[in-house]
Every structure is written in structure tokens, then in C-alpha cells.
Design a protein around this motif. Sequence first.
Motif, mmCIF file in Angstrom:
data_model
loop_
_atom_site.group_PDB
_atom_site.id
_atom_site.type_symbol
_atom_site.label_atom_id
_atom_site.label_comp_id
_atom_site.label_asym_id
_atom_site.label_seq_id
_atom_site.Cartn_x
_atom_site.Cartn_y
_atom_site.Cartn_z
ATOM 1 N N MET A 153 0.894 -1.201 0.022
ATOM 2 C CA MET A 153 0.061 0.068 -0.008
ATOM 3 C C MET A 153 0.706 1.253 -0.010
ATOM 4 O O MET A 153 0.599 2.467 0.520
ATOM 5 C CB MET A 153 -0.992 0.066 1.296
ATOM 6 N N ASN A 154 1.906 1.265 -0.720
ATOM 7 C CA ASN A 154 3.200 2.450 -0.627
ATOM 8 C C ASN A 154 2.185 3.590 -1.609
ATOM 9 O O ASN A 154 3.100 4.374 -1.567
ATOM 10 C CB ASN A 154 4.219 2.005 -0.843
ATOM 11 N N TYR A 155 1.226 3.307 -1.994
ATOM 12 C CA TYR A 155 0.463 4.468 -2.913
ATOM 13 C C TYR A 155 0.150 5.576 -1.889
ATOM 14 O O TYR A 155 -0.532 6.322 -2.400
ATOM 15 C CB TYR A 155 -0.308 3.772 -3.992
ATOM 16 N N LEU A 156 -0.085 5.279 -0.620
ATOM 17 C CA LEU A 156 -0.961 5.967 0.140
ATOM 18 C C LEU A 156 -0.755 7.618 -0.267
ATOM 19 O O LEU A 156 -1.831 8.318 -0.211
ATOM 20 C CB LEU A 156 -0.603 5.671 1.537
ATOM 21 N N PRO A 157 0.360 8.178 -0.393
ATOM 22 C CA PRO A 157 0.546 9.560 -0.485
ATOM 23 C C PRO A 157 -0.166 9.860 -1.929
ATOM 24 O O PRO A 157 -0.311 11.132 -1.836
ATOM 25 C CB PRO A 157 2.098 9.852 -0.452
ATOM 26 N N LEU A 158 -0.212 9.091 -2.684
ATOM 27 C CA LEU A 158 -1.159 9.548 -3.886
ATOM 28 C C LEU A 158 -2.626 10.170 -3.646
ATOM 29 O O LEU A 158 -2.820 10.890 -4.384
ATOM 30 C CB LEU A 158 -1.372 8.229 -4.813
ATOM 31 N N PHE A 159 -2.982 9.726 -2.553
ATOM 32 C CA PHE A 159 -4.321 10.209 -2.106
ATOM 33 C C PHE A 159 -4.349 11.747 -2.067
ATOM 34 O O PHE A 159 -5.350 12.657 -2.296
ATOM 35 C CB PHE A 159 -4.846 9.745 -0.971
ATOM 36 N N THR A 160 -3.261 12.469 -1.510
ATOM 37 C CA THR A 160 -3.031 13.766 -1.606
ATOM 38 C C THR A 160 -2.523 14.283 -2.797
ATOM 39 O O THR A 160 -2.614 15.410 -3.308
ATOM 40 C CB THR A 160 -2.541 14.290 -0.232
ATOM 41 N N ALA A 161 -1.255 13.543 -3.245
ATOM 42 C CA ALA A 161 -0.393 14.021 -4.176
ATOM 43 C C ALA A 161 -1.092 14.069 -5.708
ATOM 44 O O ALA A 161 -0.895 15.039 -6.396
ATOM 45 C CB ALA A 161 0.885 12.736 -4.383
ATOM 46 N N LEU A 162 -2.096 13.188 -5.952
ATOM 47 C CA LEU A 162 -2.506 13.114 -7.130
ATOM 48 C C LEU A 162 -3.554 14.235 -7.329
ATOM 49 O O LEU A 162 -3.386 15.147 -8.345
ATOM 50 C CB LEU A 162 -3.564 11.890 -7.570
ATOM 51 N N PRO A 163 -4.441 14.980 -6.454
ATOM 52 C CA PRO A 163 -5.246 15.913 -6.534
ATOM 53 C C PRO A 163 -4.296 17.291 -6.503
ATOM 54 O O PRO A 163 -4.513 18.347 -7.257
ATOM 55 C CB PRO A 163 -6.199 16.131 -5.465
ATOM 56 N N LEU A 164 -3.319 17.305 -5.722
ATOM 57 C CA LEU A 164 -2.129 18.277 -5.572
ATOM 58 C C LEU A 164 -1.842 18.545 -7.020
ATOM 59 O O LEU A 164 -1.364 19.753 -7.667
ATOM 60 C CB LEU A 164 -1.347 18.239 -4.797
ATOM 61 N N LEU A 165 -1.277 17.410 -7.506
ATOM 62 C CA LEU A 165 -0.720 17.585 -9.131
ATOM 63 C C LEU A 165 -1.753 18.007 -9.853
ATOM 64 O O LEU A 165 -1.290 19.070 -10.823
ATOM 65 C CB LEU A 165 -0.412 16.104 -9.458
ATOM 66 N N GLY A 166 -2.959 17.556 -10.105
ATOM 67 C CA GLY A 166 -3.961 18.177 -10.962
ATOM 68 C C GLY A 166 -4.267 19.683 -10.634
ATOM 69 O O GLY A 166 -4.207 20.358 -11.818
ATOM 70 N N ALA A 167 -4.298 20.121 -9.412
ATOM 71 C CA ALA A 167 -4.450 21.537 -9.353
ATOM 72 C C ALA A 167 -3.080 22.325 -9.460
ATOM 73 O O ALA A 167 -3.428 23.441 -9.987
ATOM 74 C CB ALA A 167 -4.446 21.701 -7.545
ATOM 75 N N PHE A 168 -2.092 21.582 -9.754
ATOM 76 C CA PHE A 168 -0.895 22.429 -9.943
ATOM 77 C C PHE A 168 -0.923 22.642 -11.597
ATOM 78 O O PHE A 168 -0.625 23.569 -12.232
ATOM 79 C CB PHE A 168 0.276 21.945 -9.794
ATOM 80 N N LEU A 169 -1.281 21.421 -12.338
ATOM 81 C CA LEU A 169 -1.276 21.279 -13.905
ATOM 82 C C LEU A 169 -2.541 21.992 -14.381
ATOM 83 O O LEU A 169 -2.206 22.619 -15.634
ATOM 84 C CB LEU A 169 -1.566 19.805 -14.344
ATOM 85 N N ILE A 170 -3.577 22.084 -13.741
ATOM 86 C CA ILE A 170 -4.711 22.530 -14.591
ATOM 87 C C ILE A 170 -4.398 24.266 -14.921
ATOM 88 O O ILE A 170 -4.876 24.466 -16.120
ATOM 89 C CB ILE A 170 -6.050 22.475 -13.684
#
Lengths: 112, 499
Positions: B1-18
Motif C-alpha cells: 500500500m505504498n501508494y498512500l501519498p497519492l491520495f493527496t499527491a494526485l489532486p495536488l498535481l492536478g491542481a498544479f497542472l490545470i
Amino acid sequence: MLPYLGCIILFLIGIYAILTKRNLIKIAIGFCLLEYSVNLFFAFIGYKKDALAPIYANLSQARNFVDPIPQALVLTAIVIGLGTTALLLSVALRIYEKYKTFDIKEIKRLKE
Amino acid sequence: MNYLPLFTALPLLGAFLIPLLSKIWERLSDIISNVITTLLLILSVYSLFLLPIFGKVYVYEIGKWAIKPIPLGIVFTFDNLSLLMVLVINLLSFACSLYSITYLDNYTARWKFWTLFLLMVAGLNGVAITGDLFNLFVFIEISAISSYALVAFGVEKEDLEASFKYQIIGEIAGLTILLAIALIYAKTSTLNMADIANTFAKESKGPLFWFIISLLTFGFLIKSALFPFHFWLPDAHSQAPAPISAMLSGIFIKVVGVYALSRLIFNIFGLNRLNASHYFNLLLILGIFSIVIAGFIALKQENYKRLLAYSTISQVGYIFVGLGLANFWSITGALSLIFAHALGKGLLFLTAGPVEKEAGSLDIHLLSNFKKRMSFYGIVYTLGALSLAGIPPFLGFFPKIFLILGAIKGKRFEVAIILGIFSLLTLAYLLKITNKVFTKKEGEEVKGVSSIVISFLFLVFLIFILGLFYLNYLEPNLISKATEAVISGVEYARLVLIK
């Protein structure tokens, strides 16, 4: 003890401003005072009497350092506070554009 | 389950890319944010199956700062309670982002909406998975600041006024929580929640302990809008755009308010009915006041979304009654209600969007004179309302039953009776809208719009199918495990620190 007392006084002034002032900008200033008092309190926690700044290369012997963690936390809290204050003031300015006043007595379109 | 930070990292990445990519093609922001919320939903459903393999809690050490000898680094802890919250957050944010594709045609600057939306999702997911006290505060503030901006998104007079009020109240709550964190740090010299729990377990509960508890309770009760701290909620939740009302009412107040408070009081401070019965009685009484007062105010509301907002306060009262009774049954009820209310109230707030667009107003009196038929939205609304009021085949039935069972188990028969009676009141005020807005209409049928209809069908399907499989699947696999995580109290600290 005195600095903590100052903190509490600052906190109370902030609360007073938010509760009694009618001007949006003054409310925002009251909010800032509130925030500074909490940040100040946080910074005081790390203080130790006669301690050194926690920057030291040779750690072979024990030294009395102040706690650096509250300082790091306060920095984060200040940045968050910057964000909220900026948003608060920009909303206040937008309100001024729409209502032509900062007086909260006249900004009351939301009633039951 | 080492993908756990993705729960915050993915939307932060999206907020940055958009903001960067939407300059190329504005519709790209729709695609990015929907892909991200879909991925988050897939990840959270995947965690539902993966977490049992790792045992009761999975600990992710950020930057490999191991917490075992001395807990210094920030950790993400993922237990069954976090799993429940993450699942609810991502189910509803998936539905809301799908809905917003069409809904945002009413607004300009859609990329700004998506950026703020993803920041809010990042903050909420972060609150649910973090194991560090200051990190909790940071995530609360991330989600709160983006929600203030989103409430004012329409920049009409009322929106700005609501946002300003919400912001002042929300920040007072935030600063109170920060003050409590400062005191906790002063007392324990640690920020790791499990370590704090261990330190407090060794010490006697003095006045400072109770002062910290009361500061935290004050802050989180404002955030969760329990009576008497509810006054900001009807303004903020009724003036926000429809998907944001759904997010705020559905999950925001529950993650930032209810989840964070129950994590702290049960798992960190180790309070339970035996050692702090006054505290839980206070929650219970405030919960009952919330149910009764907000229920009656909702009954006489004349605005579609204000009525739903008062209903939210009343339902939060139910959740706090569950926490206040603090036995296994009542907490199962409270946690299931978090789930059922997120989906149900989310659905109801979402129906306000197309109705407002068609009729140009949300005044129930004006809507009752509106001639066009909106039978699809009417059916969707009524199904959601029936679920919220606790009518049997739907998901909302089970939480109410568990709460009443919990009240009976806790020998609080008067509470059980109040809960039962006020379920009927819920039905009365929610069906007031069905009755006035959606029935007895003639004239042409309003056509549904694509992505809005899909999100409605998704939520209705969930309410129905989860209701059918509640006792067979949802309760044993998710909710009773989350209840155990709450009930077991400071066991949390042992699980996190000693693996």
C-alpha cells in the motif's frame, strides 16, 4: 510569564475587534491579531532560558538548545495565515465593489 | 500500500497542472480533474480489498523517517476508519466532478473551479490519512481555504457575504485548533498522534488536559456545525455552487469536523464512556438539540438549499448522538450515517443545480408556480430524500436503526424515542420540496443533461445497491471494522508504533 500574558491580551483584542467592529477591514485586522497571538504563543513554547540557537556543527558535547520545531511550525502557520488573510481581504474588496460599503450592518441580504 | 501519498499527491498535481494546461484548451481541465477523481476512486476501492492483508493499520513513513525508535518524521496512518472516510470522500468527489462538467457551463473560468475543487479533495484526503497532528492542521486549512473561495465562486452579493462570514468563523475554529496543538506540543514535545496518545496515557488528566480537550471540541464543533455553532452553515452551504454544496454538506463537515474530532478524542486522548461520561453526555445533549432545533427550522424554510442546509445540521446532530452514546451499536450507526448522509445529501444538493437553472430561482414558493415538469429530477430527489429519512430498502435506513439500537443498549430510552420521532420530521421537511416543486405539474418535460444525469444515476444506484448489500457486505467488511477502530481507543497508538 509576562510574554504569555501579552499573548493572551493580543488574543482578546483580536476577539474584541471581530465581535464588536462593524467595518469589514477592521474585522480582518482583528482576525490577523488573533492569528499573530496564536503564532506568538507557538513560538514562545520553544523558548528555553539561556539556551543557544539550534545551529551547531560540533555536537560532540551536550548543549542547551532552544526547540527549533515550534519555529518551523510557526513558519508554516504564518504562510497559511497569509493565504487566509489575502483571501479574506480580497473577498472584502469584492463586497465593497458590490455593496459600496464596508459596514456589516448594511451587508445583510442573507436573512431567514 | 505504498501508494498512500497519492491520495493527496494526485489532486495536488492536478491542481498544479490545470492552470498551466487549461491555457492550451480549457476543456482539458475537465478531463484532468475527472481522470484524477476516477483514479482516486479506484485507489480507494482497491484499498478496501488491500487493507485486510496488511492488518488493521498501514503506516507510511514520509521520506523514510522511520518512526519506530523515536517518532520524528511525518507519517500517514491508514486504518479502517481512514478507509471509510477516504471511500466516502472519493465516491462523492467522483460524482460531483462528473456533475460539474455540465454544471460549469453556467460559470466562466472553469479551470479556477477545478483547481480549487482538487485542492479541497487533496485537503480532505489528507485529513483522513494523516497520522501527524500539525499535518492534520495543515490539511484542514488547505481544504478550508479552498472551500471559502469556492463558496464565493459565483461572486454575487450573497455569495460574497456568505463566504466572508464562513471564513471568519472557520478561521476562528482553525486558530483554536492551532492553539490546542501548540498546548499539546508544549505538554508532550511530540506531534506524532500515536506518540501523543502514549504520552497522555501515562499522565494523570489534569486541568490542562481538559482545557486542550475543550479547545479542540470548540474548534471541531464549529467545523462540524453542531448546535449552537451552526449559524454559519445555512448561509455558506446555500450560497455555494451546487456541487460544492454537495461536497461541503456531504463530506467536508464530516471529515474536518466529525472524523478529526472522533480520531482525537477516542484514539489519541483515549476518552470513553467510562472515564469521561460528562463529556459524552455533552455531545449527546448538543446532538439532540441540533436534531430538534434545526429540524423545526428546516420545516419552515422557503428556500430549496437553505432547507437542505438546515437538514444537514439536524443530521449532524444524529451523528453526534451516535458518538455521544459511544457504544458499539451507536458508533456503527454514526459511521453508517456519515456514509449514507454523504451520498443522500450530496444527491439532494446536486438536484438543486438543474432546478435553479431551469426555473431561475430556488424559492420554493416561486418554484411551486413553475409550470414545466421535472419528473426525472423529482424522482431522483425523492429517492434521496427517502434514503435520508430512513425508509427501509435504502441505505439511510440502517444508520437510524443502529442509532436507535445504540440508544436502547445505552439505556437511554428517551433518546431512542426522540431519534424515532424526528426521523418522521426529516421525512416531512424533505418531502415538502417534492410536494411543492416536483408534483402537480403540467406542460413540457425538462430534458436532462448528459453528465448531470450520469452522476445522479451513479448516486441513486449506490444508495440502492449499498442498501441491499448493507448487512451482507458493507457492515461486516467496512463499517464494523471502522467502529472497532474507534472503540478500541488508544490501541491505535500501539498498532502504529509497535508493529
